[in-house]
Design an enzyme around this catalytic site. Structure first.
Site, PDB file in Angstrom:
ATOM      1  CB  CYS A   1      -0.939  -0.005   1.189  1.00  0.00           C
ATOM      2  SG  CYS A   1      -1.906  -1.516   1.286  1.00  0.00           S
TER       3      CYS A   1
ATOM      4  CG  HIS B   1      -3.370   3.025   1.745  1.00  0.00           C
ATOM      5  ND1 HIS B   1      -3.950   2.594   0.571  1.00  0.00           N
ATOM      6  CD2 HIS B   1      -3.448   1.973   2.616  1.00  0.00           C
ATOM      7  CE1 HIS B   1      -4.353   1.344   0.731  1.00  0.00           C
ATOM      8  NE2 HIS B   1      -4.064   0.946   1.959  1.00  0.00           N
TER       9      HIS B   1
ATOM     10  CG  ASN C   1      -7.162  -1.285   1.119  1.00  0.00           C
ATOM     11  OD1 ASN C   1      -6.344  -1.120   0.222  1.00  0.00           O
ATOM     12  ND2 ASN C   1      -6.814  -1.494   2.372  1.00  0.00           N
TER      13      ASN C   1
END
Lengths: 335, 81
Positions: A123, A260, A291
């Protein structure tokens, strides 16, 4: 002989010239997720802020989504594909060990002969890539660089794991980065903590999965939510503050905070921990995107630019954090 | 510095009120964080982090899941501060 070696010389500064994104066509609701897990739309929204997410179909490959996002970023930047000197792809879900997908993406984009490689920083991948590209442009390794964050996390998700099945999603985001007369990318604050590598990880190696002699499972992603939440909010808030200090930008001078898109709860708690003024606009792309790991920061920026929530020339703090545990943050000028 | 259990209870009540919005008066030792006070596991991490700051204690990840009731948390903080 100690012959003198001439160092590379690049532009004094670099900046992001354009963003582009690709969101898969298929919208997946919480009701659909709940066909596989014992949960509810209400619980998923309360736990994550996710209302819907996007999953890629067979045609929306890592390469296809990357090329679409990068093509849009090129168009938005006014840079031609043949001006691109390097293509950096951040991903953990391109399921070929070799070659790097970046080479095929460069070829398909028309960035013939560009240096091309993949990075694995989960990420944090996009922000790692921006940090690399900034340095490469300033040392003359390339004049223009495309950084792509792309994931098909739905391929690695255990759709029966009630703690992660609703979280992960697919998409691609890209940035074209090039030379600048003024600083457009602040110093990257990055690092890792391998002592906690097990908090988010693939549960088995491919080798174990395929050669363990029957009964082995597809290597899904596993995550220990609560320790990750604690790390992501409080330790990453300190990293975000360091990135502001390194760039010489105060929280009051900041226009946007684009973390993020891991979980809306993490974003909300980070905003609190950072004591950001209300004038700072906060990315909340996760609500309808899920996500998407390395893709989430550029996708969130693209959405904020398209909706007019942020404007060209404004100052944003971006931060990526995840498996590794790896993290990277920097202040950027929006294109 | 050591806190009395009453000080810890009222401090925790303020924290829980701030994080999940339940009235501070409802935060009593016999109350379960998840069942009675609407504190889910992520909010519990927030409560623990705020309690660390307020009382100068350390509450490790593995300890957080043992703190089922307000009384458990008061006891842990009293013992650790």
């Amino acid at each position: 002989m100690s012959a003198p070696i001439k160092p590379g010389t690049g532009s004094a500064y670099a900046r992001i010239l354009g963003f582009g994104g690709y969101r898969p066509a298929r919208v997946v609701t919480n009701e659909e997720i709940c066909q596989n897990i014992d949960s509810s739309d209400e619980w998923i929204q309360a736990r994550s802020g996710i209302v819907t997410r996007r999953w890629a179909n067979d045609e929306e490959t890592v390469q296809a989504m990357s090329v679409a996002a990068a093509g849009k970023a090129l168009a938005n930047s006014g840079v031609r594909a043949d001006q691109i000197g390097a293509v950096i792809v951040a991903t953990v879900s391109h399921l070929y060990q070799t070659p790097a997908i970046a080479t095929s993406i460069a070829e398909e984009l028309g960035a013939k002969g560009a240096a091309a490689f993949d990075i694995s920083a989960a990420c944090a991948g996009f922000c790692y890539g921006v940090g690399l590209a900034d340095g490469m442009i300033r040392t003359g390794s390339a004049e223009h660089i495309i950084v792509i964050g792309v994931e098909r996390l739905s391929d690695l998700t255990d759709h029966h794991d009630r703690s992660t099945a609703f979280l992960f999603a697919d998409g691609a985001g890209a940035a074209v980065i090039g030379p600048s007369d003024e600083p457009g990318i602040g110093p990257v604050i990055w690092g890792s903590d391998g002592s906690r590598a097990g908090l988010i990880s693939q549960e088995e190696s491919w080798n174990q999965a395929f050669h363990a002699g029957g009964g082995a499972e597809w290597p899904h992603l596993r995550m220990e939510g609560n320790p990750v939440f604690r790390w992501a909010v409080w330790e990453m808030a300190r990293v975000a503050e360091q990135a502001l200090v390194a760039a010489g930008v105060s929280a009051a001078e900041l226009d946007a905070f684009i973390p993020h898109q891991a979980n809306m709860r993490i974003t909300d708690a980070m905003v609190k921990a950072l004591k950001l003024p209300e004038s700072v606009r906060v990315a909340r792309d996760i609500a309808h995107q899920g996500n998407t790991s390395a893709a989430s920061v550029p996708l969130a920026i693209e959405r904020m630019l398209e909706t007019g929530e942020v404007k060209s020339g404004e100052t944003a703090l971006i931060i990526g954090f995840g498996a590794g545990l790896a993290y990277a943050a920097q202040v950027i000028r929006l294109p | 510095m050591a806190y009395t259990e009453q000080e810890i209870l009222s401090g925790l009540a303020e924290i829980v009120n701030e994080i999940v919005g339940v009235p501070a008066s409802e935060v009593q030792p016999d109350k379960s964080f998840t069942d009675d006070l609407d504190v889910d596991s992520l909010s519990m991490v927030e409560v623990a982090m705020a309690a660390q700051d307020k009382f100068g204690v350390t509450i490790p990840d593995e300890e957080i899941k043992n703190l089922k009731t307000v009384g458990d948390a008061v006891g842990y903080i009293a013992k650790s501060s």
